[in-house]
Design a protein around this motif. Sequence first.
Motif, PDB file in Angstrom:
ATOM      1  N   GLY A  11      -3.750   1.294  13.328  1.00 57.82           N
ATOM      2  CA  GLY A  11      -4.954   2.114  13.340  1.00 57.82           C
ATOM      3  C   GLY A  11      -5.538   2.375  14.718  1.00 57.82           C
TER       4      GLY A  11
ATOM      5  N   GLU B 142      -5.995   3.940  18.178  1.00 56.69           N
ATOM      6  CA  GLU B 142      -5.595   5.215  18.772  1.00 56.69           C
ATOM      7  C   GLU B 142      -5.726   5.127  20.286  1.00 56.69           C
TER       8      GLU B 142
ATOM      9  N   TYR C 215      -2.224   9.258  20.250  1.00 60.44           N
ATOM     10  CA  TYR C 215      -1.303   8.559  19.355  1.00 60.44           C
ATOM     11  C   TYR C 215      -2.056   7.493  18.566  1.00 60.44           C
ATOM     12  N   LYS C 216      -1.533   7.203  17.388  1.00 58.64           N
ATOM     13  CA  LYS C 216      -2.127   6.183  16.512  1.00 58.64           C
ATOM     14  C   LYS C 216      -1.038   5.188  16.135  1.00 58.64           C
TER      15      LYS C 216
ATOM     16  N   LEU D 113       0.911   2.832  13.923  1.00 58.70           N
ATOM     17  CA  LEU D 113       1.133   2.667  12.484  1.00 58.70           C
ATOM     18  C   LEU D 113       1.595   1.269  12.126  1.00 58.70           C
TER      19      LEU D 113
ATOM     20  N   GLU E 273       1.163  11.084  15.961  1.00 59.74           N
ATOM     21  CA  GLU E 273       0.014  11.841  16.431  1.00 59.74           C
ATOM     22  C   GLU E 273      -0.921  11.976  15.237  1.00 59.74           C
ATOM     23  N   PRO E 274      -2.161  11.493  15.359  1.00 59.18           N
ATOM     24  CA  PRO E 274      -3.090  11.539  14.226  1.00 59.18           C
ATOM     25  C   PRO E 274      -3.719  12.916  14.062  1.00 59.18           C
TER      26      PRO E 274
ATOM     27  N   MET F 111      -3.503  18.859  12.346  1.00 55.28           N
ATOM     28  CA  MET F 111      -2.342  18.078  12.761  1.00 55.28           C
ATOM     29  C   MET F 111      -1.438  19.008  13.549  1.00 55.28           C
TER      30      MET F 111
END
Length: 142
Positions: free
Chosen positions: A14, A16, A45-46, A48, A71-72, A138
């Motif tokens: 979570g 970023e 970026y996030k 995961l 990429e969120p 997105m």
Amino acid sequence: MVVTLVGEKLAKPGVEFIYYGPADPCKTCRLARVCVGNLEPGRRYKVLRIRNIEHSCPLHEGKVRVVDVVEPAIEVAIDPRYAIVGSKITLSFVECSDIDKESVVKPEGLFEGDIVKILEIVGEFECDGKKYKIAKVMREKE
């Protein structure tokens, strides 16, 4: 999904971050190809997933972890005429003189000209006498 390396303190699902480009020590690091080579400067970026692999690093207090990132979705102001959920548009930043709106007018992680898919409309605001929609988008990769 992209595999990269992040500092141990950032290696949490979570989290970023925005990649601004490689630091000087990265240019001669044997892990640079997988660490910074998979990331695009200026993109958000996030994290995961954290993999159970770590490496030493002179920049991140000694350790980096292997992570999967994406990429969120990012909120951005768009012209209401193009604010159609599910559509793909070429991103054109709106003009707004209100500095407090900068985070949605020109959000970090998106560039003018990006092809984005509109996921949802999350709000609206007015600036300089014009109304705009705030859309969660997105980026579509080529």
